[in-house]
Every structure is written in C-alpha cells, then in structure tokens.
Design a protein around this motif. Structure first.
Motif, short mmCIF file in Angstrom:
data_model
loop_
_atom_site.label_atom_id
_atom_site.label_comp_id
_atom_site.label_asym_id
_atom_site.label_seq_id
_atom_site.Cartn_x
_atom_site.Cartn_y
_atom_site.Cartn_z
N GLU A 85 0.81 -1.22 0.00
CA GLU A 85 0.00 0.00 0.00
C GLU A 85 0.84 1.27 0.00
OE1 GLU A 85 -2.34 -0.58 3.47
OE2 GLU A 85 -3.82 -1.90 2.49
N GLU A 86 2.12 1.16 0.33
CA GLU A 86 2.99 2.33 0.41
C GLU A 86 3.82 2.47 -0.86
OE1 GLU A 86 5.03 3.03 4.04
OE2 GLU A 86 3.55 1.97 5.26
N GLU A 87 4.49 3.63 -0.97
CA GLU A 87 5.28 3.93 -2.17
C GLU A 87 6.77 3.94 -1.82
OE1 GLU A 87 4.16 4.16 -5.23
OE2 GLU A 87 2.13 3.76 -4.50
N PHE A 88 7.54 3.19 -2.59
CA PHE A 88 9.00 3.13 -2.40
C PHE A 88 9.68 3.21 -3.76
CE2 PHE A 88 7.11 0.71 1.10
CZ PHE A 88 7.68 1.34 2.19
N ASP A 89 10.98 3.45 -3.72
CA ASP A 89 11.77 3.50 -4.95
C ASP A 89 12.52 2.20 -5.21
OD1 ASP A 89 11.29 6.33 -5.70
OD2 ASP A 89 12.29 6.71 -3.79
N GLY A 90 12.62 1.36 -4.17
CA GLY A 90 13.33 0.09 -4.32
C GLY A 90 13.00 -0.82 -3.16
N LEU A 91 13.31 -2.10 -3.32
CA LEU A 91 13.00 -3.09 -2.28
C LEU A 91 14.17 -4.03 -2.09
CD1 LEU A 91 10.94 -4.61 -0.40
CD2 LEU A 91 10.36 -5.98 -2.42
N LEU A 92 14.58 -4.22 -0.84
CA LEU A 92 15.55 -5.24 -0.45
C LEU A 92 14.78 -6.27 0.37
CD1 LEU A 92 18.64 -5.97 -0.44
CD2 LEU A 92 18.71 -4.95 1.83
N PHE A 93 14.78 -7.53 -0.07
CA PHE A 93 13.86 -8.51 0.50
C PHE A 93 14.56 -9.84 0.74
CE2 PHE A 93 10.18 -11.55 -0.47
CZ PHE A 93 9.70 -11.52 0.84
N ALA A 94 14.40 -10.37 1.97
CA ALA A 94 14.90 -11.70 2.32
C ALA A 94 13.69 -12.59 2.61
CB ALA A 94 15.82 -11.64 3.53
N PRO A 95 13.30 -13.46 1.68
CA PRO A 95 12.08 -14.26 1.87
C PRO A 95 12.28 -15.39 2.87
CG PRO A 95 13.19 -14.90 -0.15
CD PRO A 95 13.96 -13.73 0.40
N ILE A 96 11.23 -15.68 3.61
CA ILE A 96 11.22 -16.82 4.53
C ILE A 96 10.13 -17.81 4.12
CG2 ILE A 96 10.84 -17.57 6.90
CD1 ILE A 96 12.12 -15.02 7.86
N PHE A 97 8.91 -17.29 3.99
CA PHE A 97 7.79 -18.16 3.62
C PHE A 97 7.63 -18.15 2.10
CE2 PHE A 97 7.07 -16.42 7.84
CZ PHE A 97 7.02 -17.59 8.58
N TYR A 98 7.91 -19.28 1.50
CA TYR A 98 8.08 -19.34 0.05
C TYR A 98 6.81 -18.95 -0.72
CZ TYR A 98 9.63 -21.08 -4.46
OH TYR A 98 9.97 -21.17 -5.79
N ASP A 99 5.72 -19.65 -0.48
CA ASP A 99 4.49 -19.40 -1.24
C ASP A 99 3.99 -17.98 -1.02
OD1 ASP A 99 4.56 -21.98 -2.22
OD2 ASP A 99 3.25 -22.77 -0.65
N GLU A 100 4.03 -17.52 0.21
CA GLU A 100 3.57 -16.17 0.53
C GLU A 100 4.46 -15.12 -0.13
OE1 GLU A 100 4.01 -18.61 2.58
OE2 GLU A 100 2.24 -18.90 3.84
N SER A 101 5.77 -15.42 -0.19
CA SER A 101 6.71 -14.48 -0.81
C SER A 101 6.47 -14.38 -2.31
CB SER A 101 8.15 -14.92 -0.54
OG SER A 101 8.45 -14.83 0.84
#
Length: 248
Positions: free
Chosen positions: A22-38
């Motif tokens: 719902e928020e606005e960003f310019d980039g994302l750094l992401f470390a997934p844990i839950f595979y299907d949800e990710s």
C-alpha cells in the motif's frame, strides 16, 4: 530507508506484506522466509515496476529479480563434502531438520537437495547411510540418545545446529562430526568447544551491504544492471573462528 519486521509466522508476514504494497517506495531489499507467501507478494510488488534485490534466498521463477547471496544448492553440496572428508569405513549420517515451523524456504530445501547430490555424484561413497529427523526448535527436549545411536555425522541445514551441539555436550556424546550454518554466538561457542566441526558462513552483513549498494547503482547512478551475485562459500573451523569473533 525503512525497515519492516514481522513475527516468524506466515500470518504476520501476510499482514506486513499488505502494508508494504500500500505504500510507495523506490526500491525493495527482500529476504524471503515463507516461500508461497513471498511468491504472491513479489508478483504484486513487481507491478510497481521498481528495482527489487533479493538476499539470503532467491525465487528464480519470478523474472527480473536481482539476487545477492549464496548458491544454496552448492552450499549443501559443500556440506556433503565436509561430512565425507577422510571417512573410509561405513558411516551413518543424521540429517537433523530443526525448524520453527514447517520450513518452506527455497534455500533450506535447496541445501538438503545439494547435500544428497554430493553423494549421488560421487557414487564410490557407498559407505554412507542416511537418516532424517524433523523437530521444531521448541521440541529440543525431545532429543534422545537413541537418535544418535550409531550416528557418526550430523548435518543441520540451517543455523540451529547449536541445539544439536548442546545436546551432544550435555550428554557427553563425542566423536560425532557436526556440520551446520551461520556464525551465531551459540554456534561459535560450540565450535570452539569441539562439538561443531564446520560452519558454513553466509556473510549476512555483506549480503545486506551489497544489496543496498546495488539499489544505489540502479536508483542514483541509473545503471541498467541485472545480476545474480553469489557470495563465496566460507568454511569456518575452530582455528579461523578466533579472528572472526573479533569482528562480529
């Protein structure tokens, strides 16, 4: 930079993922844990058409993601090699899967797959027999001496190797080779005590640094780069852990 934390549960992650979308960003750094949800989260986030950098674990079926981290399959393969070193007689290997709940991360599953692949690719190693046990980390009190009866080596495919090492030390079970991951304080203590033989270091600080650096190149320098940057596999033993402890 904004940091988003959630409890180790899929419901907590889903709630937070909705907020991030719902928020606005310019980039994302992401470390997934839950595979299907990710996977579901990333499919929605990609519609924003902004750079995404994955660390720790990759999700290769979603195109256009940059990844910085270890090759999980190869790290499992390396763990198999460490287990096999110098062993000529018949050996029983225990794969101890200790998780908070049902572990579904790609990295965890790939490590196990890579571990078995080492022995499959080296068919002369017919003297290795394998057993698997799954436990939640809250069930560590369910460990028994019988589980380690006749076991020569233990492979723990995540950072919870200290749970096994503690049990071995508390019950004076020696001469069992133990291989696991990550330089947690507890893991380093049992490595120093001789109840863990090898730790594979994922260099999480370096992953985070390189991830932000990569976003900087894309967002500030406007460099059009897409990468898969594998962090070198680092083997930690008692003798070289002394230097590492000074920097952790």
């Amino acid at each position: 930079m904004e940091y988003f934390y959630y409890k180790y549960s899929s419901s907590s992650f889903k709630k937070l993922a909705k907020k991030v979308l719902e928020e606005e960003f310019d980039g994302l750094l992401f470390a997934p844990i839950f595979y299907d949800e990710s996977v579901l989260f990333l499919k929605e986030f990609k519609k924003k058409n902004i750079p995404i950098v994955m660390i720790d674990s990759n999700i290769p079926e979603i195109e256009g993601l940059d990844y910085i981290g270890q090759d999980a399959y190869q790290s499992g393969n390396l763990a198999g090699k460490l287990i096999s070193f110098g062993i000529k007689t018949e050996t029983k290997v225990l794969i101890m899967k200790i998780t908070r709940e049902i572990e579904s991360t790609s990295v965890y599953l790939q490590r196990i797959k890579g571990f078995y692949s080492f022995f499959k690719d080296n068919q002369e190693l017919t003297n290795f027999k394998f057993t698997e046990i799954s436990l939640k980390d809250s069930e560590s009190n369910k460990l028994t001496n019988k589980m380690f009866d006749g076991i020569n080596s233990v492979f723990v495919p995540n950072s919870r190797v200290y749970i096994v090492a503690k049990y071995l030390k508390d019950n004076n079970l020696k001469e069992i080779r133990v291989v696991g991951y990550d330089l947690l304080k507890q893991n380093l203590e049992y490595l120093n005590d001789g109840y863990i033989d090898f730790l594979i270091n994922q260099k999480p600080e370096e992953q985070g640094y390189l991830g932000i650096n990569h976003l900087y190149k894309k967002l500030v320098l406007k460099e059009e780069i897409e990468i898969t940057n594998y962090i070198p596999l680092e083997i930690i033993v008692k003798e070289n852990a002394v230097t590492l402890k000074k920097t952790i």
